[in-house]
Design an enzyme around this catalytic site. Structure first.
Site, PDB file in Angstrom:
ATOM      1  N   HIS A 121      -5.888  -2.212  -5.233  1.00  0.00           N
ATOM      2  CA  HIS A 121      -4.692  -3.012  -5.504  1.00  0.00           C
ATOM      3  C   HIS A 121      -4.690  -3.410  -6.969  1.00  0.00           C
ATOM      4  O   HIS A 121      -5.559  -4.170  -7.404  1.00  0.00           O
ATOM      5  CB  HIS A 121      -4.661  -4.281  -4.645  1.00  0.00           C
ATOM      6  CG  HIS A 121      -4.380  -4.019  -3.190  1.00  0.00           C
ATOM      7  ND1 HIS A 121      -3.751  -4.929  -2.383  1.00  0.00           N
ATOM      8  CD2 HIS A 121      -4.631  -2.942  -2.410  1.00  0.00           C
ATOM      9  CE1 HIS A 121      -3.642  -4.426  -1.152  1.00  0.00           C
ATOM     10  NE2 HIS A 121      -4.173  -3.223  -1.153  1.00  0.00           N
ATOM     11  N   HIS A 143      -9.047   0.982   7.036  1.00  0.00           N
ATOM     12  CA  HIS A 143      -8.256   0.898   5.805  1.00  0.00           C
ATOM     13  C   HIS A 143      -7.974   2.308   5.285  1.00  0.00           C
ATOM     14  O   HIS A 143      -6.917   2.559   4.713  1.00  0.00           O
ATOM     15  CB  HIS A 143      -9.029   0.070   4.769  1.00  0.00           C
ATOM     16  CG  HIS A 143      -8.236  -0.266   3.539  1.00  0.00           C
ATOM     17  ND1 HIS A 143      -6.988  -0.863   3.585  1.00  0.00           N
ATOM     18  CD2 HIS A 143      -8.508  -0.091   2.220  1.00  0.00           C
ATOM     19  CE1 HIS A 143      -6.540  -1.023   2.349  1.00  0.00           C
ATOM     20  NE2 HIS A 143      -7.432  -0.561   1.508  1.00  0.00           N
ATOM     21  N   SER A 183       0.840  -1.200   0.000  1.00  0.00           N
ATOM     22  CA  SER A 183       0.000   0.000   0.000  1.00  0.00           C
ATOM     23  C   SER A 183       0.872   1.246   0.000  1.00  0.00           C
ATOM     24  O   SER A 183       1.862   1.310   0.713  1.00  0.00           O
ATOM     25  CB  SER A 183      -0.869   0.054   1.252  1.00  0.00           C
ATOM     26  OG  SER A 183      -1.606  -1.118   1.383  1.00  0.00           O
ATOM     27  N   TYR A 186      -5.752 -13.701   3.021  1.00  0.00           N
ATOM     28  CA  TYR A 186      -7.144 -13.470   3.443  1.00  0.00           C
ATOM     29  C   TYR A 186      -8.115 -13.421   2.269  1.00  0.00           C
ATOM     30  O   TYR A 186      -9.326 -13.462   2.449  1.00  0.00           O
ATOM     31  CB  TYR A 186      -7.282 -12.206   4.302  1.00  0.00           C
ATOM     32  CG  TYR A 186      -6.859 -10.910   3.633  1.00  0.00           C
ATOM     33  CD1 TYR A 186      -7.609 -10.340   2.611  1.00  0.00           C
ATOM     34  CD2 TYR A 186      -5.704 -10.256   4.034  1.00  0.00           C
ATOM     35  CE1 TYR A 186      -7.224  -9.165   2.004  1.00  0.00           C
ATOM     36  CE2 TYR A 186      -5.301  -9.074   3.434  1.00  0.00           C
ATOM     37  CZ  TYR A 186      -6.062  -8.530   2.420  1.00  0.00           C
ATOM     38  OH  TYR A 186      -5.669  -7.371   1.810  1.00  0.00           O
ATOM     39  N   GLU A 187      -7.582 -13.338   1.049  1.00  0.00           N
ATOM     40  CA  GLU A 187      -8.475 -13.353  -0.113  1.00  0.00           C
ATOM     41  C   GLU A 187      -9.013 -14.756  -0.398  1.00  0.00           C
ATOM     42  O   GLU A 187      -9.911 -14.912  -1.220  1.00  0.00           O
ATOM     43  CB  GLU A 187      -7.736 -12.800  -1.331  1.00  0.00           C
ATOM     44  CG  GLU A 187      -7.413 -11.320  -1.156  1.00  0.00           C
ATOM     45  CD  GLU A 187      -6.604 -10.755  -2.307  1.00  0.00           C
ATOM     46  OE1 GLU A 187      -7.196 -10.531  -3.369  1.00  0.00           O
ATOM     47  OE2 GLU A 187      -5.397 -10.555  -2.129  1.00  0.00           O
ATOM     48  N   ASN A 241      -0.178   2.981  11.011  1.00  0.00           N
ATOM     49  CA  ASN A 241      -1.072   3.228  12.153  1.00  0.00           C
ATOM     50  C   ASN A 241      -0.492   2.528  13.360  1.00  0.00           C
ATOM     51  O   ASN A 241       0.308   1.610  13.218  1.00  0.00           O
ATOM     52  CB  ASN A 241      -2.457   2.640  11.837  1.00  0.00           C
ATOM     53  CG  ASN A 241      -2.386   1.149  11.540  1.00  0.00           C
ATOM     54  OD1 ASN A 241      -1.966   0.750  10.448  1.00  0.00           O
ATOM     55  ND2 ASN A 241      -2.754   0.332  12.494  1.00  0.00           N
ATOM     56  N   HIS A 255      -3.141 -11.720  -1.221  1.00  0.00           N
ATOM     57  CA  HIS A 255      -3.110 -11.949   0.225  1.00  0.00           C
ATOM     58  C   HIS A 255      -3.802 -13.261   0.593  1.00  0.00           C
ATOM     59  O   HIS A 255      -4.755 -13.671  -0.066  1.00  0.00           O
ATOM     60  CB  HIS A 255      -3.815 -10.801   0.960  1.00  0.00           C
ATOM     61  CG  HIS A 255      -3.149  -9.475   0.786  1.00  0.00           C
ATOM     62  ND1 HIS A 255      -3.399  -8.665  -0.299  1.00  0.00           N
ATOM     63  CD2 HIS A 255      -2.228  -8.830   1.541  1.00  0.00           C
ATOM     64  CE1 HIS A 255      -2.658  -7.568  -0.191  1.00  0.00           C
ATOM     65  NE2 HIS A 255      -1.946  -7.638   0.911  1.00  0.00           N
ATOM     66  N   MET A 307      -0.410  -8.362   7.214  1.00  0.00           N
ATOM     67  CA  MET A 307      -1.123  -9.512   6.640  1.00  0.00           C
ATOM     68  C   MET A 307      -0.434 -10.063   5.391  1.00  0.00           C
ATOM     69  O   MET A 307      -1.082 -10.674   4.545  1.00  0.00           O
ATOM     70  CB  MET A 307      -2.561  -9.102   6.309  1.00  0.00           C
ATOM     71  CG  MET A 307      -3.315  -8.443   7.462  1.00  0.00           C
ATOM     72  SD  MET A 307      -4.920  -7.817   6.947  1.00  0.00           S
ATOM     73  CE  MET A 307      -5.396  -6.847   8.388  1.00  0.00           C
ATOM     74  N   SER A 308       0.846  -9.809   5.261  1.00  0.00           N
ATOM     75  CA  SER A 308       1.541 -10.270   4.044  1.00  0.00           C
ATOM     76  C   SER A 308       3.007 -10.504   4.353  1.00  0.00           C
ATOM     77  O   SER A 308       3.398 -10.713   5.495  1.00  0.00           O
ATOM     78  CB  SER A 308       1.422  -9.199   2.952  1.00  0.00           C
ATOM     79  OG  SER A 308       2.119  -8.028   3.337  1.00  0.00           O
ATOM     80  N   ALA A 330       2.483  -2.153   4.173  1.00  0.00           N
ATOM     81  CA  ALA A 330       1.947  -1.280   5.211  1.00  0.00           C
ATOM     82  C   ALA A 330       1.758  -2.159   6.434  1.00  0.00           C
ATOM     83  O   ALA A 330       1.352  -3.314   6.301  1.00  0.00           O
ATOM     84  CB  ALA A 330       0.605  -0.712   4.773  1.00  0.00           C
TER      85      ALA A 330
HETATM   86  N1  HPA Z   1      -2.737  -4.729  11.427  1.00  0.00           N
HETATM   87  C1  HPA Z   1      -2.557  -5.586  10.412  1.00  0.00           C
HETATM   88  N2  HPA Z   1      -2.217  -5.213   9.193  1.00  0.00           N
HETATM   89  C2  HPA Z   1      -2.030  -3.904   8.974  1.00  0.00           C
HETATM   90  C3  HPA Z   1      -2.182  -2.949   9.980  1.00  0.00           C
HETATM   91  C4  HPA Z   1      -2.558  -3.384  11.283  1.00  0.00           C
HETATM   92  O1  HPA Z   1      -2.715  -2.590  12.240  1.00  0.00           O
HETATM   93  N3  HPA Z   1      -1.917  -1.741   9.418  1.00  0.00           N
HETATM   94  C5  HPA Z   1      -1.612  -1.961   8.120  1.00  0.00           C
HETATM   95  N4  HPA Z   1      -1.667  -3.278   7.838  1.00  0.00           N
END
Ligand code: HPA
Length: 273
Positions: free
Chosen positions: A62, A248, A31, A86-87, A236, A84, A212-213, A114
């Protein structure tokens, strides 16, 4: 021959029918870096959808394509958009593009993503050089019959993120005046953001950032013998660390805000590795 290896061979053939470009460095864009590929000297681009049997990303915003070209003088292949777990794809599919970039001839891989900051010393907008990772919460992409053509059954993972490349990233960040944290990335499945209790758990296990990657791709890349480095953009603070809820939109906002610096750093690093 192993079914997955057959599939990889088919994908390789499909790409080779479109370009004979020989990349040295592979890049996976997370991202905020999505448009990095548009800024390079582009020689060819192939949409994932054009490659037979290729997994395609379903996340809005994406993109999904390989871009071949030059960053400075360095021939690169860029994954603009990743897949990913999760997809809903099995891990072996999630890492198929990584393996394919190795088969295309890349020797080095730069991973970006990210991530949520788990370390209290981090701030949104910081960059974290990945020193090591924890993948124990997601299935290993190496489960199943080993593809001996790619690598060994029991690959060593004691230095997933190359010490040599990390030194280069540190030096280039210093030159650019970009402050760089360094820490451990933990990959969880997503797609939900974590609970505060989960964040306390991964912190106690030694994680500095959560996402998540990436870690699965790094593992598959080491299996095929690529030299790997990874840089996270801390978009974040992870769940429960501030009063703010996670979204997101916030992740994208921060990623966009520091995208310029992230691109500068990646360009500098590619030139030196
Ligand atoms: N958690 C998981 N994946 C993320 C986060 C998070 O806080 N921020 C960006 N990708």
């Amino acid at each position: 021959m192993n079914e997955m290896y057959k599939k990889l061979a088919t994908c390789l053939k499909s790409v080779r029918e479109k370009t004979d470009f020989q990349p040295e460095v592979a890049l996976i864009l997370g991202s905020g870096l999505g448009d990095y590929a548009e800024g390079i000297r582009m020689e060819a681009a192939i949409d994932y959808g054009e490659i037979a049997g290729f997994p395609t990303s379903t996340v809005p915003g994406h993109k999904g394509r390989f871009v071949f070209g030059y960053v400075g003088e360095v021939p690169v292949v860029i994954m603009q958009g990743r897949v990913h777990y999760y997809e809903g794809y099995p891990m072996s599919e999630v890492v198929l593009p990584t393996r394919l970039m190795g088969m295309l001839g890349a020797k080095k891989l730069i991973l970006t993503n990210a991530a949520g900051g788990v370390n209290y010393y981090y701030r949104p907008g910081d960059f974290m050089l990945i020193a090591d990772h924890i993948t124990s919460f997601v299935p290993s992409p190496l489960v199943g019959a080993n593809m001996d053509e790619l690598g060994v059954r029991f690959p060593d993972m004691s230095e997933v993120y190359s010490a040599r490349m990390r030194e280069i990233v540190r030096a280039e960040a210093r030159k650019l005046g970009i402050s760089l944290k360094e820490g451990v990335y933990v990959q969880l499945t997503g797609p939900a953001y974590e609970t505060p209790a989960e964040i306390r758990m991964v912190r106690s296990l030694g994680a500095d950032a959560v996402g998540m990657s990436t870690a699965c791709e790094a593992m598959a890349a080491r299996h095929v013998g690529l030299e790997v480095c990874g840089i996270s953009c801390i978009t974040n603070m992870a769940a429960g660390m501030t009063l703010q809820k996670l979204s997101h939109a916030e992740v994208q906002e921060t990623a966009d805000r520091v995208a310029g610096q992230f691109k500068e750093l990646v360009t500098a690093v590619v030139g030196k590795i």
